[in-house]
Design a protein around this motif. Structure first.
Motif, PDB file in Angstrom:
ATOM      1  N   SER A 218       0.822  -1.208   0.000  1.00  0.00           N
ATOM      2  CA  SER A 218       0.000   0.000   0.000  1.00  0.00           C
ATOM      3  C   SER A 218       0.857   1.259   0.000  1.00  0.00           C
ATOM      4  CB  SER A 218      -0.935   0.011   1.217  1.00  0.00           C
ATOM      5  OG  SER A 218      -1.834  -1.067   1.168  1.00  0.00           O
ATOM      6  N   LEU A 287      -1.076  -1.023 -10.065  1.00  0.00           N
ATOM      7  CA  LEU A 287      -2.189  -1.974 -10.025  1.00  0.00           C
ATOM      8  C   LEU A 287      -1.820  -3.299  -9.356  1.00  0.00           C
ATOM      9  CD1 LEU A 287      -3.831  -1.304 -13.507  1.00  0.00           C
ATOM     10  CD2 LEU A 287      -4.568  -0.512 -11.251  1.00  0.00           C
ATOM     11  N   PRO A 288      -0.669  -3.930  -9.676  1.00  0.00           N
ATOM     12  CA  PRO A 288      -0.325  -5.164  -8.948  1.00  0.00           C
ATOM     13  C   PRO A 288      -0.121  -4.942  -7.453  1.00  0.00           C
ATOM     14  CG  PRO A 288       0.956  -4.986 -10.965  1.00  0.00           C
ATOM     15  CD  PRO A 288       0.283  -3.666 -10.765  1.00  0.00           C
ATOM     16  N   GLN A 290      -1.651  -2.717  -5.645  1.00  0.00           N
ATOM     17  CA  GLN A 290      -2.970  -2.531  -5.059  1.00  0.00           C
ATOM     18  C   GLN A 290      -3.669  -3.874  -4.854  1.00  0.00           C
ATOM     19  OE1 GLN A 290      -5.985  -0.669  -7.537  1.00  0.00           O
ATOM     20  NE2 GLN A 290      -6.632   0.604  -5.833  1.00  0.00           N
ATOM     21  N   ARG A 291      -3.572  -4.769  -5.820  1.00  0.00           N
ATOM     22  CA  ARG A 291      -4.193  -6.092  -5.683  1.00  0.00           C
ATOM     23  C   ARG A 291      -3.532  -6.899  -4.566  1.00  0.00           C
ATOM     24  NH1 ARG A 291      -4.398  -5.865 -11.484  1.00  0.00           N
ATOM     25  NH2 ARG A 291      -2.414  -6.987 -11.594  1.00  0.00           N
ATOM     26  N   ARG A 292      -2.202  -6.822  -4.468  1.00  0.00           N
ATOM     27  CA  ARG A 292      -1.507  -7.566  -3.420  1.00  0.00           C
ATOM     28  C   ARG A 292      -1.882  -7.047  -2.043  1.00  0.00           C
ATOM     29  NH1 ARG A 292       5.086  -8.191  -2.787  1.00  0.00           N
ATOM     30  NH2 ARG A 292       5.046  -9.484  -0.900  1.00  0.00           N
ATOM     31  N   ALA A 294      -4.697  -5.594  -1.236  1.00  0.00           N
ATOM     32  CA  ALA A 294      -6.081  -5.983  -0.962  1.00  0.00           C
ATOM     33  C   ALA A 294      -6.161  -7.430  -0.488  1.00  0.00           C
ATOM     34  CB  ALA A 294      -6.931  -5.782  -2.215  1.00  0.00           C
ATOM     35  N   ARG A 295      -5.330  -8.316  -1.047  1.00  0.00           N
ATOM     36  CA  ARG A 295      -5.347  -9.721  -0.601  1.00  0.00           C
ATOM     37  C   ARG A 295      -4.916  -9.846   0.854  1.00  0.00           C
ATOM     38  NH1 ARG A 295      -2.928 -10.859  -5.705  1.00  0.00           N
ATOM     39  NH2 ARG A 295      -0.923 -11.141  -4.654  1.00  0.00           N
TER      40      ARG A 295
END
Length: 299
Positions: A218, A287-288, A290-292, A294-295
């Motif tokens: 983040s 983007l990657p 942000q996805r990581r 969120a997980r």
């Protein structure tokens, strides 16, 4: 007695899921059309101009990479590197200052103060351009209120410089970082801190070995977002420093306004393409991350 054969001319009714899927596709069509018109047409025009070279003798146009080569040389390259440096420095400082400020807001016991701080951050994150430049000029300019009362000029202070521009950018980058990192801070589990304390970890050890590793995606994503916001800023720098600080956005404005050599008009489009490529790299990193993040926080 005759056997009844099944009819083959009856079309089976569409399933509810298929109808819902078709309705969803139709609902997206206006958005796709708007995106194609608002972004696709300018992008095609930019690409066409960036690769078009006009012969001054004959007036004929041809496709070449000359404009892109020119945009990466001399003053144009200096401006591009200046924008990258300014964006990286201001984004780095904004990330370092925004994280503890967001932590104070998240852990505040006063709900009204917390909501007021987040609301103010939302307003300040979108406050920029010429009004922000004029506010800083009136406050910290050569004849600004604080400059005269505190004698900043004698101390070597200069608002119309690289570091002066960094301070101005931090005015909207720090609130943006607060808004970006607050959801991640709220996602930290209280059980993690309790488990660390039960195992004898101090507050510093908890942040070093637990919280910061979880928040790292983040934080990097917030840094990338701040970098992109600072990289694309134009009006504030144009109103404050003009051409004293080399920035690619100012070079593009000069080229569009005609302040270029004859036959170099499309260099502005090449510079715009350079910015698009840098922004694309920024989004490819953001983007990657942000996805990581969120997980981790949704687990």
């Amino acid at each position: 007695m005759t056997a009844t054969l099944p009819r083959t001319d009856v079309v089976p009714a569409a399933s509810p899921k298929r109808r819902a899927r078709a309705g969803g596709v139709l609902a997206v069509v206006p958005l796709l059309a708007f995106t194609a018109i608002a972004f696709g047409v300018p992008a095609i025009a930019m690409l066409n101009g960036a690769f078009s070279v006009k012969d001054q003798a004959t007036g004929a146009s041809s496709y070449s990479t000359q404009n892109l080569t020119t945009s990466l040389q001399g003053a144009y390259l200096t401006a591009l590197l200046g924008s990258v440096k300014l964006s990286a420095v201001s984004a780095g400082i904004g990330t370092l200052l925004g994280l503890p400020l967001a932590q104070v807001i998240v852990t505040s016991r006063f709900r009204v103060l917390r909501e007021a701080a987040l609301t103010a951050s939302g307003v300040l994150a979108n406050f920029g351009g010429i009004p922000l430049a004029f506010a800083f000029v009136a406050t910290l300019g050569n004849a600004g209120v604080l400059t005269r009362h505190l004698g900043l000029t004698d101390a070597g202070w200069d608002l119309y410089s690289f570091w002066g521009l960094v301070i101005v950018y931090l005015y909207f980058l720090i609130p943006l970082m607060v808004l970006t990192i607050t959801p991640a801070l709220e996602g930290l589990r209280s059980q993690w801190r309790e488990a660390a304390q039960n195992n004898g970890a101090t507050g510093v050890q908890y942040w070093r070995h637990v919280a910061l590793p979880v928040l790292l995606p983040s934080l990097l994503g917030g840094f990338v977002l701040l970098f992109g916001s600072a990289f694309a800023a134009y009006a504030t720098a144009a109103a404050m420093v003009g051409s004293s600080v080399p920035l690619v956005t100012l070079q593009i404005a000069d080229a569009i306004s005609g302040n270029v050599l004859v036959g170099q008009e499309n260099v502005a489009l090449a510079l715009s393409l350079d910015m698009v490529l840098v922004a694309g790299l920024v989004m490819a990193v953001y983007l990657p991350l942000q996805r990581r993040s969120a997980r981790w926080l949704d687990a």
